[in-house]
Design an enzyme around this catalytic site. Structure first.
Site, short mmCIF file in Angstrom:
data_model
loop_
_atom_site.label_atom_id
_atom_site.label_comp_id
_atom_site.label_asym_id
_atom_site.label_seq_id
_atom_site.Cartn_x
_atom_site.Cartn_y
_atom_site.Cartn_z
N TRP B 177 -6.42 -6.55 5.89
CA TRP B 177 -5.05 -7.06 5.69
C TRP B 177 -4.01 -6.06 6.19
O TRP B 177 -2.95 -6.44 6.69
CB TRP B 177 -4.83 -7.45 4.23
CG TRP B 177 -4.83 -6.30 3.26
CD1 TRP B 177 -5.92 -5.75 2.63
CD2 TRP B 177 -3.70 -5.55 2.83
NE1 TRP B 177 -5.53 -4.71 1.83
CE2 TRP B 177 -4.18 -4.57 1.93
CE3 TRP B 177 -2.33 -5.60 3.09
CZ2 TRP B 177 -3.34 -3.66 1.29
CZ3 TRP B 177 -1.49 -4.69 2.45
CH2 TRP B 177 -2.00 -3.73 1.57
N GLU B 187 2.24 -11.55 8.51
CA GLU B 187 3.47 -11.03 7.91
C GLU B 187 4.43 -10.40 8.92
O GLU B 187 5.32 -9.64 8.53
CB GLU B 187 3.14 -10.01 6.80
CG GLU B 187 2.19 -10.58 5.75
CD GLU B 187 1.90 -9.59 4.62
OE1 GLU B 187 2.86 -8.98 4.11
OE2 GLU B 187 0.72 -9.44 4.28
N ASP B 207 7.14 -4.70 -0.38
CA ASP B 207 5.91 -4.80 -1.16
C ASP B 207 5.82 -6.18 -1.80
O ASP B 207 6.83 -6.81 -2.10
CB ASP B 207 5.91 -3.72 -2.25
CG ASP B 207 4.59 -3.67 -3.00
OD1 ASP B 207 3.73 -2.87 -2.58
OD2 ASP B 207 4.41 -4.43 -3.97
N GLN B 272 -4.86 9.22 -6.60
CA GLN B 272 -5.50 8.40 -5.59
C GLN B 272 -4.61 7.20 -5.21
O GLN B 272 -3.95 6.65 -6.08
CB GLN B 272 -6.85 7.88 -6.12
CG GLN B 272 -7.85 8.95 -6.42
CD GLN B 272 -8.45 9.53 -5.12
OE1 GLN B 272 -8.41 8.92 -4.07
NE2 GLN B 272 -8.95 10.74 -5.24
N SER B 274 -4.23 3.15 -3.78
CA SER B 274 -5.01 1.94 -4.11
C SER B 274 -5.75 1.43 -2.88
O SER B 274 -6.67 0.62 -3.01
CB SER B 274 -4.09 0.87 -4.68
OG SER B 274 -2.95 0.71 -3.87
N TYR B 276 -7.12 3.05 1.24
CA TYR B 276 -7.24 4.33 1.94
C TYR B 276 -6.82 4.26 3.40
O TYR B 276 -7.56 4.63 4.30
CB TYR B 276 -8.66 4.89 1.75
CG TYR B 276 -8.86 5.32 0.31
CD1 TYR B 276 -8.58 6.62 -0.09
CD2 TYR B 276 -9.23 4.40 -0.66
CE1 TYR B 276 -8.71 7.01 -1.41
CE2 TYR B 276 -9.35 4.78 -2.00
CZ TYR B 276 -9.09 6.09 -2.36
OH TYR B 276 -9.20 6.47 -3.67
N HIS B 277 -5.60 3.79 3.61
CA HIS B 277 -4.90 3.90 4.89
C HIS B 277 -3.53 4.44 4.50
O HIS B 277 -2.83 3.81 3.68
CB HIS B 277 -4.79 2.55 5.58
CG HIS B 277 -4.00 2.60 6.86
ND1 HIS B 277 -4.61 2.60 8.11
CD2 HIS B 277 -2.67 2.68 7.08
CE1 HIS B 277 -3.66 2.66 9.03
NE2 HIS B 277 -2.48 2.71 8.43
N HIS B 279 -0.08 5.25 3.39
CA HIS B 279 1.13 4.44 3.21
C HIS B 279 2.05 5.16 2.23
O HIS B 279 1.60 5.95 1.40
CB HIS B 279 0.77 3.04 2.72
CG HIS B 279 0.02 3.01 1.43
ND1 HIS B 279 -1.34 3.34 1.36
CD2 HIS B 279 0.40 2.72 0.18
CE1 HIS B 279 -1.75 3.23 0.10
NE2 HIS B 279 -0.71 2.86 -0.64
N HIS B 281 5.43 4.75 -0.47
CA HIS B 281 6.19 3.83 -1.32
C HIS B 281 7.67 4.19 -1.31
O HIS B 281 8.02 5.36 -1.44
CB HIS B 281 5.67 3.88 -2.76
CG HIS B 281 4.21 3.60 -2.88
ND1 HIS B 281 3.70 2.42 -3.37
CD2 HIS B 281 3.13 4.36 -2.58
CE1 HIS B 281 2.39 2.46 -3.36
NE2 HIS B 281 2.00 3.63 -2.89
#
Lengths: 339, 339
Positions: B177, B187, B207, B272, B274, B276-277, B279, B281
């Site tokens: 995704w 998207e 988000d 950690q 959510s 593992y690429h 990103h 916030h």
């Protein structure tokens, strides 16, 4: 100071011991005369029916609370300010079966496979709203409850020396209540643990915000004996023994007293702190306490690791924190063109 | 992944589009026959009167919500599991005057000087409770809503290499995704800003948790174009240009699109994460978003400063984070005697 301020706010919120006695248990109908009818020196002058909402000071859909500023017109037509705080009450486990099985009305909203949603209308007595009135309210009350914009400040080491420290020195923060604790003049019976070393010792004591009734919201404060350490900014490698004592002995004392192990504790300092005598917060890791956000909290284990990496880390490092629009320190940064 | 997981949870919570139509507006009285009486393929098999509370899965006095696990005994005496979620509804500004002036009952609790507190009993229609039912519920549902103990992990650089990284490599996290967004296969119309540089570029997108209706809970995500950067642990001085681009251009794009300046934005990464690429916030500073606690969030400005101080800061540094009791990675640390 914020903590003493919190004491004050708590008293306010609870209305202190109260000059008044509680009214009867049975709900009283409210109408124009409802309060007038029972007005005595034991009841407030505030009249709900004469209250007009002027402005929503703050609201939280998450917490189901709303803070309102409004006017109350007196009999003589004069208007006075009032603050009204409405908060839905928590759902009580022991009332659930009544809520679901007795006289509740409900309306099916959505049904999809095994999922369905309803609007439930519980009987009055199972669904009350805590209401707090400040009347007449001053501008200070209204300001206190107004939600304010917050702004991030990027405080460099020089900004601290040139802006923040000079500002702090002009403030006459009384931390006598802290010294009273350290000198056992107050709250001596509340002390959970003490390392009495004047340089590397501290006192561990429950925070006022914690009623100590359950571990879920466990909250204790470690206050160091050494004076003159204002905040994170004053910490160097010299304080490593003190910080390690607080982290290790504090965790051990909490395990012993509350059976909560160190890996279920969040141990951190605030920057900016709410009072300028070095203290460390211990909260239950599962507790979504105020002041744990990344822009204010610094894990003690990180502070220790950073000082081990660079003894002057917190003298040199840019520290980021949030200030509310009405805080004088923000104006200092704005005046200096730093924010 | 958590984000796609969130999508799923959202659908669940909303009951999707629903196979069923809404019932009439007027509340229907509930009694033993209340639901049976209107049971059709449009209404659920769940019967409130037959529900018995077994256990409180989770409750929040602050949020006025409670998650219950219970049993429903069928006509044939057999019992099935159900999850019932009750949440008080937010106070609505436009209903306040009704709440305070119309048919509400109230009881004075405390009166002290200008402060007074009441218990307010609003009319049914002004005080409903959102009720969500999962029936029949599986063990998976019950686990999902159960509040779990959380434990702090102190992950050293070696722990990452020896425990965390090998564990991550055994997991088959699909981040298709994410690639769909980067490749404009999904998207594309939601993209707020893009720097298309394959090494130092990124895409900024709202988000899922943000409905974009108000700025109060503004929440955007910057996803870097470069692949293979799993998390904070992979960052070195080599990524400084990428990180500076995300911080500066992300803030500029949000100012331009939403008129929210950088000093009112909280910009951070999770460790950690959510998924593992890499990103980043972006949330409104005034928004008490989930995942901003000091044990999970790392301000991007701090990350940049730490990498400037030491290019290998995040390879060497012990990183502290919380894991829930049922997370497999926690077991790995426990098995290694590290927690």
């Amino acid at each position: 100071m914020a903590d003493s301020g919190k004491r004050k706010r708590t008293e306010e919120a609870e209305g202190g011991d109260g000059d008044c006695v509680e009214q009867g248990q049975k709900p009283q109908p409210l109408d124009n005369g409802g309060l007038l009818g029972v007005r005595t020196e034991l009841t407030p002058a505030f009249s709900f029916s004469a209250f007009r909402v002027e402005k929503v000071l703050r609201e939280s859909a998450r917490e189901k609370i709303i803070f309102l500023h409004g006017k109350v017109s007196g009999d003589s037509g004069d208007e006075k300010d009032a603050v009204v705080i409405l908060e839905k009450t928590p759902l009580q486990v022991d009332r659930i079966s009544d809520l679901l099985n007795k006289k509740s009305e409900l309306k099916l909203q959505i049904c999809n496979d095994i999922y369905s949603t309803y609007t439930l209308y519980p009987p009055l007595e199972l669904n009350d709203v805590k209401t707090t009135i400040v009347y007449p309210a001053t501008e200070k009350h209204i300001q206190k409850y107004r939600s304010q914009d917050v702004y991030l400040v990027q405080e460099t080491g020089d900004d601290y020396k040139n802006i923040t420290l000079p500002f702090l020195q002009t403030q006459s923060f009384s931390i006598q209540w802290v010294y009273n604790i350290l000198e056992k003049k107050a709250e001596a019976d509340r002390i959970i643990y003490e390392n009495s070393d004047p340089t590397n010792g501290f006192i561990l004591i429950p925070d006022f915000k914690w009623d100590q009734k359950q571990r879920d919201d466990l909250y204790l404060i470690a206050i160091c004996h050494r004076r003159g350490l204002k905040s994170l900014r004053d910490l160097t490698a010299e304080q490593l023994p003190l910080l390690r004592n607080i982290l290790q002995e504090g965790q051990e004392a909490i395990l012993k007293r509350y059976s909560l192990p160190g890996n279920q504790l969040r141990v951190y300092v605030h920057y900016q702190p709410s009072y300028y005598h070095l203290h460390v917060h211990f909260t239950a890791l599962g507790f979504d306490a105020a002041g744990i956000a990344v822009e204010r909290a610094h894990l003690l284990s990180d502070v220790i690791a950073n000082l081990e990496l660079d003894p002057l880390y917190y003298q040199k490092r840019t520290l980021t924190y949030a200030l509310r629009a009405n805080e004088p320190l923000l104006k200092k940064f704005l005046d200096a063109g730093k924010c």
